[in-house]
Motif scaffolding. Structure first.
Motif, PDB file in Angstrom:
ATOM      1  N   MET A  38     -38.733  51.529 -16.072  1.00  0.00           N
ATOM      2  CA  MET A  38     -38.066  51.669 -14.772  1.00  0.00           C
ATOM      3  C   MET A  38     -37.686  53.132 -14.532  1.00  0.00           C
ATOM      4  SD  MET A  38     -35.126  49.137 -13.362  1.00  0.00           S
ATOM      5  CE  MET A  38     -33.728  50.237 -13.366  1.00  0.00           C
ATOM      6  N   LYS A  39     -37.921  53.596 -13.336  1.00  0.00           N
ATOM      7  CA  LYS A  39     -37.599  54.992 -13.028  1.00  0.00           C
ATOM      8  C   LYS A  39     -36.079  55.172 -12.984  1.00  0.00           C
ATOM      9  CE  LYS A  39     -38.811  58.540  -9.788  1.00  0.00           C
ATOM     10  NZ  LYS A  39     -39.106  58.806  -8.396  1.00  0.00           N
ATOM     11  N   LYS A  40     -35.639  56.241 -13.628  1.00  0.00           N
ATOM     12  CA  LYS A  40     -34.192  56.481 -13.668  1.00  0.00           C
ATOM     13  C   LYS A  40     -33.722  57.017 -12.316  1.00  0.00           C
ATOM     14  CE  LYS A  40     -30.962  58.314 -16.895  1.00  0.00           C
ATOM     15  NZ  LYS A  40     -30.668  59.436 -17.752  1.00  0.00           N
ATOM     16  N   LEU A  41     -32.569  56.492 -11.864  1.00  0.00           N
ATOM     17  CA  LEU A  41     -32.031  56.962 -10.593  1.00  0.00           C
ATOM     18  C   LEU A  41     -31.468  58.373 -10.752  1.00  0.00           C
ATOM     19  CD1 LEU A  41     -30.016  53.898  -9.247  1.00  0.00           C
ATOM     20  CD2 LEU A  41     -32.123  54.830  -8.316  1.00  0.00           C
ATOM     21  N   ARG A  42     -31.765  59.213  -9.773  1.00  0.00           N
ATOM     22  CA  ARG A  42     -31.213  60.563  -9.852  1.00  0.00           C
ATOM     23  C   ARG A  42     -29.723  60.525  -9.508  1.00  0.00           C
ATOM     24  NH1 ARG A  42     -33.017  66.162  -7.101  1.00  0.00           N
ATOM     25  NH2 ARG A  42     -31.419  67.347  -8.158  1.00  0.00           N
ATOM     26  N   LYS A  43     -28.915  61.123 -10.363  1.00  0.00           N
ATOM     27  CA  LYS A  43     -27.466  61.136 -10.144  1.00  0.00           C
ATOM     28  C   LYS A  43     -27.027  62.521  -9.681  1.00  0.00           C
ATOM     29  CE  LYS A  43     -25.875  57.689 -13.505  1.00  0.00           C
ATOM     30  NZ  LYS A  43     -25.309  56.680 -12.628  1.00  0.00           N
ATOM     31  N   TYR A  44     -26.111  62.557  -8.720  1.00  0.00           N
ATOM     32  CA  TYR A  44     -25.528  63.803  -8.244  1.00  0.00           C
ATOM     33  C   TYR A  44     -24.079  63.854  -8.682  1.00  0.00           C
ATOM     34  CZ  TYR A  44     -29.693  63.835  -5.342  1.00  0.00           C
ATOM     35  OH  TYR A  44     -30.991  63.813  -4.918  1.00  0.00           O
ATOM     36  N   ARG A  45     -23.689  64.953  -9.301  1.00  0.00           N
ATOM     37  CA  ARG A  45     -22.321  65.046  -9.841  1.00  0.00           C
ATOM     38  C   ARG A  45     -21.571  66.222  -9.241  1.00  0.00           C
ATOM     39  NH1 ARG A  45     -22.588  62.307 -14.965  1.00  0.00           N
ATOM     40  NH2 ARG A  45     -24.753  61.755 -15.333  1.00  0.00           N
ATOM     41  N   TYR A  46     -20.329  65.981  -8.891  1.00  0.00           N
ATOM     42  CA  TYR A  46     -19.459  67.032  -8.343  1.00  0.00           C
ATOM     43  C   TYR A  46     -18.102  66.913  -9.018  1.00  0.00           C
ATOM     44  CZ  TYR A  46     -22.957  67.133  -4.647  1.00  0.00           C
ATOM     45  OH  TYR A  46     -24.130  67.223  -3.948  1.00  0.00           O
ATOM     46  N   LYS A  47     -17.463  68.057  -9.227  1.00  0.00           N
ATOM     47  CA  LYS A  47     -16.155  68.026  -9.887  1.00  0.00           C
ATOM     48  C   LYS A  47     -15.207  69.006  -9.236  1.00  0.00           C
ATOM     49  CE  LYS A  47     -16.877  66.821 -14.703  1.00  0.00           C
ATOM     50  NZ  LYS A  47     -16.949  67.324 -16.065  1.00  0.00           N
ATOM     51  N   ILE A  48     -13.952  68.606  -9.092  1.00  0.00           N
ATOM     52  CA  ILE A  48     -12.921  69.575  -8.706  1.00  0.00           C
ATOM     53  C   ILE A  48     -11.709  69.376  -9.606  1.00  0.00           C
ATOM     54  CG2 ILE A  48     -13.526  70.051  -6.298  1.00  0.00           C
ATOM     55  CD1 ILE A  48     -11.429  67.952  -5.459  1.00  0.00           C
ATOM     56  N   ARG A  49     -10.944  70.454  -9.756  1.00  0.00           N
ATOM     57  CA  ARG A  49      -9.677  70.389 -10.486  1.00  0.00           C
ATOM     58  C   ARG A  49      -8.637  71.033  -9.570  1.00  0.00           C
ATOM     59  NH1 ARG A  49      -8.341  72.364 -16.546  1.00  0.00           N
ATOM     60  NH2 ARG A  49      -8.913  70.216 -16.912  1.00  0.00           N
ATOM     61  N   PHE A  50      -7.529  70.348  -9.377  1.00  0.00           N
ATOM     62  CA  PHE A  50      -6.530  70.879  -8.434  1.00  0.00           C
ATOM     63  C   PHE A  50      -5.115  70.577  -8.923  1.00  0.00           C
ATOM     64  CE2 PHE A  50      -5.577  66.701  -6.660  1.00  0.00           C
ATOM     65  CZ  PHE A  50      -6.741  65.992  -6.947  1.00  0.00           C
ATOM     66  N   PRO A  51      -4.137  71.408  -8.502  1.00  0.00           N
ATOM     67  CA  PRO A  51      -2.745  71.172  -8.885  1.00  0.00           C
ATOM     68  C   PRO A  51      -2.238  69.848  -8.304  1.00  0.00           C
ATOM     69  CG  PRO A  51      -3.031  73.393  -8.006  1.00  0.00           C
ATOM     70  CD  PRO A  51      -4.300  72.639  -7.706  1.00  0.00           C
ATOM     71  N   SER A  52      -1.405  69.194  -9.098  1.00  0.00           N
ATOM     72  CA  SER A  52      -0.904  67.868  -8.753  1.00  0.00           C
ATOM     73  C   SER A  52       0.164  67.946  -7.664  1.00  0.00           C
ATOM     74  CB  SER A  52      -0.328  67.262 -10.039  1.00  0.00           C
ATOM     75  OG  SER A  52       0.021  65.930  -9.846  1.00  0.00           O
ATOM     76  N   ARG A  53      -0.264  68.166  -6.429  1.00  0.00           N
ATOM     77  CA  ARG A  53       0.674  68.310  -5.302  1.00  0.00           C
ATOM     78  C   ARG A  53       0.171  67.509  -4.124  1.00  0.00           C
ATOM     79  NH1 ARG A  53       2.295  74.370  -4.665  1.00  0.00           N
ATOM     80  NH2 ARG A  53       2.073  73.740  -2.505  1.00  0.00           N
ATOM     81  N   THR A  54       1.122  66.916  -3.400  1.00  0.00           N
ATOM     82  CA  THR A  54       0.715  66.070  -2.262  1.00  0.00           C
ATOM     83  C   THR A  54       0.037  66.879  -1.150  1.00  0.00           C
ATOM     84  OG1 THR A  54       2.949  66.217  -1.343  1.00  0.00           O
ATOM     85  CG2 THR A  54       2.424  64.241  -2.629  1.00  0.00           C
ATOM     86  N   ASP A  55       0.297  68.192  -1.093  1.00  0.00           N
ATOM     87  CA  ASP A  55      -0.362  68.937  -0.010  1.00  0.00           C
ATOM     88  C   ASP A  55      -1.852  69.159  -0.303  1.00  0.00           C
ATOM     89  OD1 ASP A  55      -0.007  70.822  -1.967  1.00  0.00           O
ATOM     90  OD2 ASP A  55       0.811  72.376  -0.649  1.00  0.00           O
ATOM     91  N   ASN A  56      -2.322  68.710  -1.455  1.00  0.00           N
ATOM     92  CA  ASN A  56      -3.770  68.755  -1.730  1.00  0.00           C
ATOM     93  C   ASN A  56      -4.487  67.463  -1.315  1.00  0.00           C
ATOM     94  OD1 ASN A  56      -4.111  71.363  -2.757  1.00  0.00           O
ATOM     95  ND2 ASN A  56      -3.205  70.737  -4.708  1.00  0.00           N
ATOM     96  N   LEU A  57      -3.739  66.456  -0.911  1.00  0.00           N
ATOM     97  CA  LEU A  57      -4.367  65.162  -0.608  1.00  0.00           C
ATOM     98  C   LEU A  57      -5.386  65.261   0.527  1.00  0.00           C
ATOM     99  CD1 LEU A  57      -1.257  62.802  -0.933  1.00  0.00           C
ATOM    100  CD2 LEU A  57      -3.256  62.862  -2.448  1.00  0.00           C
ATOM    101  N   GLU A  58      -5.047  66.062   1.539  1.00  0.00           N
ATOM    102  CA  GLU A  58      -5.961  66.180   2.682  1.00  0.00           C
ATOM    103  C   GLU A  58      -7.303  66.801   2.241  1.00  0.00           C
ATOM    104  OE1 GLU A  58      -4.095  67.973   6.081  1.00  0.00           O
ATOM    105  OE2 GLU A  58      -5.916  67.793   7.292  1.00  0.00           O
ATOM    106  N   MET A  59      -7.210  67.833   1.400  1.00  0.00           N
ATOM    107  CA  MET A  59      -8.423  68.488   0.875  1.00  0.00           C
ATOM    108  C   MET A  59      -9.252  67.485   0.053  1.00  0.00           C
ATOM    109  SD  MET A  59      -9.526  69.692  -2.301  1.00  0.00           S
ATOM    110  CE  MET A  59      -8.037  69.826  -3.281  1.00  0.00           C
ATOM    111  N   VAL A  60      -8.571  66.683  -0.764  1.00  0.00           N
ATOM    112  CA  VAL A  60      -9.264  65.706  -1.612  1.00  0.00           C
ATOM    113  C   VAL A  60      -9.979  64.668  -0.738  1.00  0.00           C
ATOM    114  CG1 VAL A  60      -8.890  63.820  -3.256  1.00  0.00           C
ATOM    115  CG2 VAL A  60      -7.738  66.004  -3.589  1.00  0.00           C
ATOM    116  N   ARG A  61      -9.292  64.200   0.299  1.00  0.00           N
ATOM    117  CA  ARG A  61      -9.922  63.208   1.196  1.00  0.00           C
ATOM    118  C   ARG A  61     -11.166  63.789   1.852  1.00  0.00           C
ATOM    119  NH1 ARG A  61      -4.402  62.267   2.936  1.00  0.00           N
ATOM    120  NH2 ARG A  61      -4.827  63.464   4.822  1.00  0.00           N
ATOM    121  N   ASP A  62     -11.061  65.039   2.313  1.00  0.00           N
ATOM    122  CA  ASP A  62     -12.207  65.672   2.980  1.00  0.00           C
ATOM    123  C   ASP A  62     -13.382  65.816   2.012  1.00  0.00           C
ATOM    124  OD1 ASP A  62     -10.739  65.807   5.261  1.00  0.00           O
ATOM    125  OD2 ASP A  62     -10.278  67.950   5.108  1.00  0.00           O
ATOM    126  N   PHE A  63     -13.072  66.225   0.784  1.00  0.00           N
ATOM    127  CA  PHE A  63     -14.091  66.420  -0.248  1.00  0.00           C
ATOM    128  C   PHE A  63     -14.828  65.101  -0.528  1.00  0.00           C
ATOM    129  CE2 PHE A  63     -14.924  66.347  -4.933  1.00  0.00           C
ATOM    130  CZ  PHE A  63     -15.855  67.370  -5.009  1.00  0.00           C
TER     131      PHE A  63
END
Lengths: 117, 146
Positions: B1-26
């Motif tokens: 069976m052909k292996k599915l191509r996987k796309y990976r993305y990572k971010i690391r951010f400070p644990s603050r609620t003002d980052n939630l909007e950025m995380v949602r957009d990402f």
């Protein structure tokens, strides 16, 4: 910039809070302040108009939960109006329609208050 | 069976609620890229907001010096989001399904987010090792489009 605003209009015995933008754990305290101010002023017949609200998470829903009992004990209520389908869906997933009156528009919510004055 | 191509993305951010909007957009952007319709991408980013909010509040107790790692992995069939923290873990499996009338009475606000995550995603799994590594992994399948 928080991307969330609360504004207010008082009509006779009813107060309307207009929420716009994104209501999440970061912006929920602003909404809390708005409700707290109304309670302090004993203006407890409240409509929250969500026409311009683009987003709500459980932190925002928690604010509705946190104040409703106190407001109802004081003879008031929080009625909701103008929810977009996207925002309504989140309220619906958590069973809010059974606990809060939700109206298509602000006029209907005001009429309801007038009937039960 | 052909292996599915996987796309990976990572971010690391400070644990603050003002980052939630950025995380949602990402996350929303990647969900759309993965092939989800707008409405389902909204649901995925809401679930991720709830998971990150829980980490910020409960695992990190609003300590903004803590960091959150977020990984998004998608292929043709699904999107998976993994949120990792090193904070004081809490086990959401122990939480009961929220009883809203009781919540109103006790003016409690917690637990709603976890209920939303479970409702919005197809799979939600937790692993705990407090102080070392706590992880929540959430999966949504593309072919379940409503």
């Amino acid at each position: 910039m928080s991307g969330f605003e609360v504004s207010r209009n008082d009509y006779d015995h009813i107060s309307v809070l207009y929420l716009s933008g994104f209501l999440d754990a970061h912006t929920a305290p602003k909404f809390e302040d708005g409700l707290q101010k109304l309670i302090k002023e004993e203006r407890v017949k409240i409509i929250v108009n969500l026409k311009n609200l683009d987003y709500i998470s459980s932190a925002g829903l928690g604010v509705f939960m946190g104040f409703i009992e106190e407001i109802r004990e004081k003879g008031g209520d929080i009625k909701l109006s103008n929810l977009s389908p996207k925002v309504f869906k989140v309220f619906d997933l958590l069973g809010f329609p059974a606990l809060y009156e939700i109206y298509e528009d602000e006029i209907q919510a005001k009429t309801k208050y007038s009937e039960t004055k | 069976m052909k292996k599915l191509r996987k796309y990976r993305y990572k971010i690391r951010f400070p644990s603050r609620t003002d980052n939630l909007e950025m995380v949602r957009d990402f996350v929303h952007g990647l969900a759309v890229k993965a092939g989800f319709v707008e409405e389902r991408a909204d649901q995925i980013s809401l679930a991720v907001d709830e998971a990150c909010t829980n980490v910020i509040k409960h695992a990190h107790k609003f300590n903004a010096r803590r960091m959150i790692d977020l990984a998004v992995i998608y292929d043709k069939s699904q999107i998976e989001i993994i949120i990792t923290d090193k904070g004081k873990g809490f086990d959401p499996r122990k939480l009961q399904k929220p009883d809203l009338s009781k919540y109103i009475h006790e003016a409690k606000m917690g637990g709603l987010g976890i209920h939303l995550m479970k409702t919005l995603m197809d799979e939600v799994n937790y692993t705990f090792n407090p102080g070392v590594k706590n992880q929540v992994s959430m999966v949504k399948y593309i072919n379940h489009q409503q």
